[in-house]
Design a protein around this motif. Structure first.
Motif, PDB file in Angstrom:
ATOM      1  N   ARG A 193       0.835  -1.198   0.000  1.00  0.00           N
ATOM      2  CA  ARG A 193       0.000   0.000   0.000  1.00  0.00           C
ATOM      3  C   ARG A 193       0.868   1.245   0.000  1.00  0.00           C
ATOM      4  O   ARG A 193       1.871   1.316   0.733  1.00  0.00           O
ATOM      5  CB  ARG A 193      -0.922   0.028   1.216  1.00  0.00           C
ATOM      6  N   LEU A 194       0.459   2.227  -0.781  1.00  0.00           N
ATOM      7  CA  LEU A 194       1.104   3.534  -0.824  1.00  0.00           C
ATOM      8  C   LEU A 194       0.039   4.598  -0.595  1.00  0.00           C
ATOM      9  O   LEU A 194      -1.098   4.455  -1.047  1.00  0.00           O
ATOM     10  CB  LEU A 194       1.776   3.765  -2.182  1.00  0.00           C
ATOM     11  N   SER A 195       0.408   5.660   0.104  1.00  0.00           N
ATOM     12  CA  SER A 195      -0.556   6.740   0.348  1.00  0.00           C
ATOM     13  C   SER A 195       0.158   8.075   0.425  1.00  0.00           C
ATOM     14  O   SER A 195       1.330   8.156   0.811  1.00  0.00           O
ATOM     15  CB  SER A 195      -1.337   6.499   1.649  1.00  0.00           C
ATOM     16  N   ALA A 196      -0.565   9.108   0.045  1.00  0.00           N
ATOM     17  CA  ALA A 196      -0.068  10.477   0.164  1.00  0.00           C
ATOM     18  C   ALA A 196      -1.274  11.391   0.259  1.00  0.00           C
ATOM     19  O   ALA A 196      -2.290  11.171  -0.417  1.00  0.00           O
ATOM     20  CB  ALA A 196       0.804  10.859  -1.032  1.00  0.00           C
ATOM     21  N   GLY A 197      -1.174  12.388   1.086  1.00  0.00           N
ATOM     22  CA  GLY A 197      -2.307  13.288   1.210  1.00  0.00           C
ATOM     23  C   GLY A 197      -2.031  14.433   2.152  1.00  0.00           C
ATOM     24  O   GLY A 197      -1.069  14.414   2.933  1.00  0.00           O
ATOM     25  N   LYS A 198      -2.898  15.413   2.078  1.00  0.00           N
ATOM     26  CA  LYS A 198      -2.774  16.613   2.884  1.00  0.00           C
ATOM     27  C   LYS A 198      -3.890  16.658   3.909  1.00  0.00           C
ATOM     28  O   LYS A 198      -4.965  16.083   3.708  1.00  0.00           O
ATOM     29  CB  LYS A 198      -2.832  17.845   1.986  1.00  0.00           C
ATOM     30  N   GLY A 199      -3.637  17.333   5.022  1.00  0.00           N
ATOM     31  CA  GLY A 199      -4.646  17.513   6.045  1.00  0.00           C
ATOM     32  C   GLY A 199      -4.557  18.896   6.651  1.00  0.00           C
ATOM     33  O   GLY A 199      -3.480  19.515   6.678  1.00  0.00           O
ATOM     34  N   TYR A 200      -5.684  19.400   7.112  1.00  0.00           N
ATOM     35  CA  TYR A 200      -5.762  20.716   7.743  1.00  0.00           C
ATOM     36  C   TYR A 200      -6.493  20.582   9.077  1.00  0.00           C
ATOM     37  O   TYR A 200      -7.291  19.658   9.277  1.00  0.00           O
ATOM     38  CB  TYR A 200      -6.521  21.712   6.867  1.00  0.00           C
ATOM     39  N   ARG A 201      -6.242  21.536   9.953  1.00  0.00           N
ATOM     40  CA  ARG A 201      -6.926  21.516  11.246  1.00  0.00           C
ATOM     41  C   ARG A 201      -6.995  22.915  11.814  1.00  0.00           C
ATOM     42  O   ARG A 201      -5.998  23.653  11.804  1.00  0.00           O
ATOM     43  CB  ARG A 201      -6.193  20.595  12.225  1.00  0.00           C
ATOM     44  N   THR A 202      -8.173  23.280  12.323  1.00  0.00           N
ATOM     45  CA  THR A 202      -8.332  24.568  13.005  1.00  0.00           C
ATOM     46  C   THR A 202      -8.044  24.387  14.484  1.00  0.00           C
ATOM     47  O   THR A 202      -8.700  23.585  15.154  1.00  0.00           O
ATOM     48  CB  THR A 202      -9.765  25.102  12.827  1.00  0.00           C
ATOM     49  N   PRO A 203      -7.053  25.086  15.030  1.00  0.00           N
ATOM     50  CA  PRO A 203      -6.727  24.916  16.451  1.00  0.00           C
ATOM     51  C   PRO A 203      -7.687  25.703  17.341  1.00  0.00           C
ATOM     52  O   PRO A 203      -8.068  26.835  17.030  1.00  0.00           O
ATOM     53  CB  PRO A 203      -5.311  25.486  16.552  1.00  0.00           C
ATOM     54  N   HIS A 204      -8.092  25.073  18.440  1.00  0.00           N
ATOM     55  CA  HIS A 204      -8.835  25.741  19.511  1.00  0.00           C
ATOM     56  C   HIS A 204      -7.972  25.576  20.763  1.00  0.00           C
ATOM     57  O   HIS A 204      -8.212  24.698  21.593  1.00  0.00           O
ATOM     58  CB  HIS A 204     -10.223  25.135  19.681  1.00  0.00           C
ATOM     59  N   ALA A 205      -6.963  26.414  20.864  1.00  0.00           N
ATOM     60  CA  ALA A 205      -5.834  26.168  21.759  1.00  0.00           C
ATOM     61  C   ALA A 205      -6.238  25.960  23.213  1.00  0.00           C
ATOM     62  O   ALA A 205      -5.913  24.934  23.823  1.00  0.00           O
ATOM     63  CB  ALA A 205      -4.835  27.315  21.647  1.00  0.00           C
ATOM     64  N   LEU A 206      -6.932  26.910  23.804  1.00  0.00           N
ATOM     65  CA  LEU A 206      -7.263  26.794  25.218  1.00  0.00           C
ATOM     66  C   LEU A 206      -8.294  25.703  25.448  1.00  0.00           C
ATOM     67  O   LEU A 206      -8.199  24.925  26.414  1.00  0.00           O
ATOM     68  CB  LEU A 206      -7.778  28.132  25.750  1.00  0.00           C
ATOM     69  N   ALA A 207      -9.298  25.606  24.582  1.00  0.00           N
ATOM     70  CA  ALA A 207     -10.333  24.588  24.758  1.00  0.00           C
ATOM     71  C   ALA A 207      -9.743  23.186  24.704  1.00  0.00           C
ATOM     72  O   ALA A 207     -10.088  22.317  25.507  1.00  0.00           O
ATOM     73  CB  ALA A 207     -11.413  24.750  23.696  1.00  0.00           C
ATOM     74  N   GLU A 208      -8.832  22.942  23.762  1.00  0.00           N
ATOM     75  CA  GLU A 208      -8.267  21.611  23.579  1.00  0.00           C
ATOM     76  C   GLU A 208      -7.213  21.257  24.624  1.00  0.00           C
ATOM     77  O   GLU A 208      -6.897  20.085  24.811  1.00  0.00           O
ATOM     78  CB  GLU A 208      -7.648  21.499  22.186  1.00  0.00           C
ATOM     79  N   HIS A 209      -6.678  22.262  25.296  1.00  0.00           N
ATOM     80  CA  HIS A 209      -5.588  22.020  26.248  1.00  0.00           C
ATOM     81  C   HIS A 209      -5.843  22.714  27.581  1.00  0.00           C
ATOM     82  O   HIS A 209      -4.895  23.130  28.255  1.00  0.00           O
ATOM     83  CB  HIS A 209      -4.261  22.509  25.659  1.00  0.00           C
ATOM     84  N   HIS A 210      -7.115  22.824  27.977  1.00  0.00           N
ATOM     85  CA  HIS A 210      -7.377  23.560  29.213  1.00  0.00           C
ATOM     86  C   HIS A 210      -6.824  22.845  30.435  1.00  0.00           C
ATOM     87  O   HIS A 210      -6.655  23.459  31.495  1.00  0.00           O
ATOM     88  CB  HIS A 210      -8.872  23.871  29.378  1.00  0.00           C
ATOM     89  N   ASN A 211      -6.478  21.548  30.325  1.00  0.00           N
ATOM     90  CA  ASN A 211      -5.850  20.863  31.455  1.00  0.00           C
ATOM     91  C   ASN A 211      -4.462  21.423  31.754  1.00  0.00           C
ATOM     92  O   ASN A 211      -3.925  21.215  32.845  1.00  0.00           O
ATOM     93  CB  ASN A 211      -5.764  19.359  31.180  1.00  0.00           C
ATOM     94  N   LEU A 212      -3.854  22.164  30.808  1.00  0.00           N
ATOM     95  CA  LEU A 212      -2.553  22.797  31.065  1.00  0.00           C
ATOM     96  C   LEU A 212      -2.659  23.908  32.100  1.00  0.00           C
ATOM     97  O   LEU A 212      -1.640  24.354  32.642  1.00  0.00           O
ATOM     98  CB  LEU A 212      -1.968  23.359  29.764  1.00  0.00           C
ATOM     99  N   LEU A 213      -3.880  24.358  32.390  1.00  0.00           N
ATOM    100  CA  LEU A 213      -4.054  25.374  33.425  1.00  0.00           C
ATOM    101  C   LEU A 213      -3.677  24.851  34.806  1.00  0.00           C
ATOM    102  O   LEU A 213      -3.504  25.634  35.741  1.00  0.00           O
ATOM    103  CB  LEU A 213      -5.507  25.867  33.436  1.00  0.00           C
ATOM    104  N   ALA A 214      -3.547  23.543  34.950  1.00  0.00           N
ATOM    105  CA  ALA A 214      -3.124  22.982  36.230  1.00  0.00           C
ATOM    106  C   ALA A 214      -1.679  23.332  36.543  1.00  0.00           C
ATOM    107  O   ALA A 214      -1.253  23.276  37.706  1.00  0.00           O
ATOM    108  CB  ALA A 214      -3.301  21.462  36.222  1.00  0.00           C
ATOM    109  N   SER A 215      -0.903  23.695  35.531  1.00  0.00           N
ATOM    110  CA  SER A 215       0.509  24.031  35.735  1.00  0.00           C
ATOM    111  C   SER A 215       0.661  25.371  36.451  1.00  0.00           C
ATOM    112  O   SER A 215      -0.147  26.284  36.286  1.00  0.00           O
ATOM    113  CB  SER A 215       1.223  24.089  34.378  1.00  0.00           C
ATOM    114  N   GLY A 216       1.741  25.488  37.245  1.00  0.00           N
ATOM    115  CA  GLY A 216       2.060  26.756  37.881  1.00  0.00           C
ATOM    116  C   GLY A 216       2.684  27.749  36.923  1.00  0.00           C
ATOM    117  O   GLY A 216       2.780  28.942  37.231  1.00  0.00           O
TER     118      GLY A 216
END
Length: 649
Positions: free
Chosen positions: A406-429
């Motif tokens: 099997r061979l594959s090639a392709g492109k992908g895009y993504r819209t970041p929702h930075a705080l929503a997707e990583h709100h657990n990082l708020l636990a850091s000091g």
């Protein structure tokens, strides 16, 4: 012509017949003939991937989606931090944000749901999980960069009856799950799925004052309906989830949800989530002789999260609406066309929303299964980022039955929702700094894989080897290296890529005894502070060896998996972490209408000694629970029972 091509389209809509269950039986007077499907089946089309069936899921407790990949060499699941219990998937060496999550071919679990989404899908609800690697079909959107994970739930058309699963473990976690099917008149079926879990107790094995696992209480319900007619098929349902997650310092005599003000009590984490979903699918068979079908799918969800990380507060009310109109037509047995329109709307708040209409076309050439080529192109227009094109190509060559490439090639895009997707990082000091002008993520993915089926001592040795390269043109990076007092979420400034190589083998050594071995090497690098470095907290390699044995009558089953996890880099100035091993095992006893299972996880007992840095002063900037690279708790033992009332095992 493919007279029955409409069935493939129906399967895409998640309307698979109950005949495809993991176990079938036919009663002939006093003789019972049983045929059991393989739990792990490689996909037969041009895409590289596997389908994980219930037979494979039953090899471990699999209390939820995040615990369903322990026997899978391709997917890694680890804790994102040592305070909230958030878990993340890694595929092709990269975080799960680059894996498109689907539920029955519909995009799901995005935005604020991402940190804890792996706990939102109860294991007993799942009929199968399909894992595709690389840039997948354009039919499901543009977001797949490293692959797709598609979850198939139990179906309303499955056997009538009730199944109950009760579970408990040595870490004070209890669960109860149930599913019930009713077949009504006129081809209408309905199903109710129910789940309750309660993680309680204040376990603190390393005695750092913080609970190793947060207390979690979750209620989860789903009601599903379907109708199967001669030319019209309907499938729809609603679901609701409520979860309370409490962690942080052990509160001696104080409620875990008491004062959250700094210096006035223990450092506490309190996360409340309410989630509501609804979906519907309509399929119309227009011409059976040419497999002509048209289908409409639509879904919507509302996700509300209120979180307190010490004195840091996070609130999110997210809404999503998704619709897709699809057409499939087979010109001949060799030529197939799929085309469609889609519309996705994400609403975070009045200042953060995106509407993206799109269109796609995908052509498949199939020359007697020896050559299968699938080429797709989609165009989308984002209200934030404008118009962009997503090309993808998959090719499968099978020169002889024992070999496929099997061979594959392709492109992908993504819209970041930075705080929503990583709100657990708020636990850091550390101070969390987010670039207010994050670009749309964009990457190319290239892959090559091969499968061999070799006769050996009267049995078949299955060998697979694969290599994938992911190259980011734009990426949202989480930067621990530039400033030791900050966690920065910023745009990529330089190179970022991932090389992964994997080889795995499976062999039925004896009747009922199957051995599986795998090795994967990761080379994942990204630019931080203008310097190309290894991506932190990423294992350099992974090895896996598993044994599965089932007695001739199928009454007993023993499964064991040993994982070897390689070391990797910690953020600048902190050195490296070393490799470690994990062992899990389970024994299952099958009866006619129920089964009992006992097992253990992390039986080697290894755990990261100090998963929380600065635990003695959580209000200080040096407090850091998000640098987790290994298990945060030691050995765990569990037991459970599955009961079937009316349904077939």
């Amino acid at each position: 012509m493919k007279k029955n091509c409409s069935l493939s389209f129906v399967m895409m809509l998640g309307l698979t017949a109950a005949a495809q269950d993991t176990l079938r039986s036919q009663q002939l007077e006093e003789v019972t003939v049983k045929a059991r499907r393989q739990g792990l089946v490689r996909l037969g089309g041009a895409e590289n991937g596997v389908k994980i069936g219930q037979e494979e899921l039953f090899k471990a407790a699999c209390c939820n989606l995040g615990e369903s990949f322990t026997t899978n060499p391709s997917v890694d699941v680890s804790y994102s931090d040592a305070a909230t219990g958030a878990r993340q998937i890694k595929l092709l060496g990269l975080n799960g944000t680059y894996v498109q999550m689907l539920t029955e071919n519909m995009p799901n679990f995005r935005g604020a749901a991402a940190p804890f989404a792996l706990g939102y899908v109860p294991g007993p609800w799942m009929k199968s999980i399909q894992v595709s690697k690389g840039a997948s079909s354009v039919r499901n959107g543009y977001e797949s960069i490293t692959g797709q994970i598609d979850i198939e739930y139990l179906k309303p058309e499955d056997d009538e009856g009730v199944t109950v699963n009760v579970y408990g473990d040595s870490k004070s976690r209890t669960e109860a799950n149930a599913d019930a099917n009713i077949h009504l008149k006129g081809g209408v079926n309905t199903e109710l799925l129910a789940h309750f879990e309660n993680q309680w107790g204040h376990h603190d094995e390393n005695d750092d004052g913080f609970v190793d696992k947060p207390n979690v209480r979750q209620w989860n319900l789903q009601n599903r309906w379907d109708y199967l007619g001669a030319t019209y098929i309907f499938h729809g349902g609603i679901s609701l989830l409520k979860e309370q997650r409490e962690g942080g310092q052990r509160a001696h005599g104080i409620s875990m949800s008491s004062s959250l003000a700094p210096h006035q009590g223990p450092y506490l984490i309190d996360i409340t989530t309410d989630r509501y979903e609804a979906y519907m699918k309509h399929a119309f068979v227009l011409d059976r002789s040419h497999g002509t079908n048209i289908a409409l799918m639509a879904s919507g969800w509302l996700h509300q999260t209120d979180a307190a990380y010490g004195n840091k507060l996070f609130e999110a009310t997210e809404r999503n609406a998704y619709a897709q109109l699809m057409l499939e037509h087979h010109f001949t047995d060799q030529h197939e066309l799929s085309a469609g329109l889609s519309l996705n709307h994400d609403y975070q708040d009045k200042d953060d929303h995106e509407t993206t209409p799109g269109a796609y076309a995908q052509y498949t050439l199939n020359l007697n299964e020896r050559i299968v080529a699938m080429a797709g192109l989609r165009a989308d227009r984002s209200s934030q980022y404008g118009t962009f094109l997503t090309p993808r190509l998959h090719l499968k060559l099978t020169p002889v039955d024992a070999l496929s490439l099997r061979l594959s090639a392709g492109k992908g895009y993504r819209t970041p929702h930075a705080l929503a997707e990583h709100h657990n990082l708020l636990a850091s000091g550390r101070q969390l700094t987010i670039n207010s002008q994050l670009e749309q993520e964009e990457a190319w993915n290239y892959g090559i894989s091969t499968s061999f089926y070799l006769p050996l001592a009267g049995k078949t040795l299955r060998l697979n080897a694969e290599y994938y390269y992911t190259d980011f043109l734009q990426q949202t990076i989480i930067d621990y290296d530039t400033d030791a007092t900050q966690i920065r979420i910023d745009n990529l400034d330089g190179q970022s890529y991932s090389h992964t190589f994997q080889v795995d083998a499976s062999y039925p050594l004896l009747e009922g005894l199957t051995l599986t071995a795998a090795y994967r090497h990761n080379d994942v690098k990204c630019t931080y502070n203008h310097q190309l470095m290894e991506k932190p907290l990423t294992n350099k390699y992974k090895g896996l060896f598993s044994v599965s044995y089932k007695t001739p009558l199928g009454l007993w089953q023993v499964d064991a998996t040993l994982q070897l996890n390689g070391g990797g880099r910690l953020p600048s100035g902190m050195g490296r972490f070393h490799g470690y091993e994990q062992l899990q095992a389970q024994v299952t006893r099958w009866f006619r209408h129920f089964s009992v299972y006992v097992g253990g996880e992390n039986l080697t007992g290894f755990r990261q000694k100090h998963p929380i840095l600065g635990a003695d002063n959580p209000w200080d900037g040096d407090f850091e629970p998000t640098l987790v690279w290994g298990p945060v708790h030691g050995a765990m033992f569990y037991a459970g029972i599955r009961l079937n009332f009316g349904k077939k095992l």
